[in-house]
Write a protein that holds these residues in place. Sequence first.
Motif, PDB file in Angstrom:
ATOM      1  N   PRO A  12       0.828  -1.200   0.000  1.00 14.64           N
ATOM      2  CA  PRO A  12       0.000   0.000   0.000  1.00 14.64           C
ATOM      3  C   PRO A  12       0.869   1.259   0.000  1.00 14.64           C
ATOM      4  CG  PRO A  12       0.005  -0.979   2.191  1.00 14.64           C
ATOM      5  CD  PRO A  12       0.776  -1.906   1.300  1.00 14.64           C
ATOM      6  N   PHE A  13       0.340   2.301  -0.609  1.00 14.71           N
ATOM      7  CA  PHE A  13       1.054   3.570  -0.691  1.00 14.71           C
ATOM      8  C   PHE A  13       0.133   4.679  -0.213  1.00 14.71           C
ATOM      9  CE2 PHE A  13       2.568   7.464  -2.646  1.00 14.71           C
ATOM     10  CZ  PHE A  13       3.931   7.389  -2.387  1.00 14.71           C
ATOM     11  N   VAL A  14       0.635   5.485   0.712  1.00 11.44           N
ATOM     12  CA  VAL A  14      -0.093   6.638   1.203  1.00 11.44           C
ATOM     13  C   VAL A  14       0.731   7.858   0.835  1.00 11.44           C
ATOM     14  CG1 VAL A  14      -1.029   7.816   3.228  1.00 11.44           C
ATOM     15  CG2 VAL A  14      -1.067   5.303   3.110  1.00 11.44           C
ATOM     16  N   ASP A  15       0.198   8.709  -0.026  1.00 11.46           N
ATOM     17  CA  ASP A  15       0.931   9.883  -0.501  1.00 11.46           C
ATOM     18  C   ASP A  15       1.441  10.715   0.663  1.00 11.46           C
ATOM     19  OD1 ASP A  15       2.001  11.579  -2.440  1.00 11.46           O
ATOM     20  OD2 ASP A  15       0.194  12.804  -2.537  1.00 11.46           O
ATOM     21  N   GLY A  16       2.715  11.007   0.629  1.00  8.39           N
ATOM     22  CA  GLY A  16       3.322  11.803   1.683  1.00  8.39           C
ATOM     23  C   GLY A  16       3.783  10.994   2.886  1.00  8.39           C
ATOM     24  N   HIS A  17       3.415   9.719   2.940  1.00  6.13           N
ATOM     25  CA  HIS A  17       3.790   8.858   4.066  1.00  6.13           C
ATOM     26  C   HIS A  17       4.167   7.464   3.566  1.00  6.13           C
ATOM     27  CE1 HIS A  17       2.311  11.918   6.793  1.00  6.13           C
ATOM     28  NE2 HIS A  17       1.190  11.952   6.087  1.00  6.13           N
ATOM     29  N   PRO A  18       5.243   7.364   2.775  1.00 11.30           N
ATOM     30  CA  PRO A  18       5.620   6.039   2.269  1.00 11.30           C
ATOM     31  C   PRO A  18       6.057   5.137   3.421  1.00 11.30           C
ATOM     32  CG  PRO A  18       7.333   7.631   1.793  1.00 11.30           C
ATOM     33  CD  PRO A  18       6.167   8.401   2.349  1.00 11.30           C
TER      34      PRO A  18
END
Length: 80
Positions: A12-18
């Motif tokens: 999973p990828f969370v923009d701004g919080h890799p």
Amino acid sequence: MSQVRVEFTVEPFVDGHPGAHVLAAWAAVEATGTELHSGPFSSEATIDETRLDEVVGGLVNAAFAHGADRVSLQVERMAP
């Protein structure tokens, strides 16, 4: 020798919080001396075709070793 563009997304990828899985994949690519460009939807690098195993294998192994659920990958041969 041909150049190829490797584009990948680690999820999973969370923009701004890799997460650690994304950071590990990026680090694996950079550890090969390859310049990495990361954007909001994917990361990419241009490499010599003979280095595919090293670069792609390293990033996939690192991503899964650090908790990735999925790695999406696209490889494109660049025009001469």
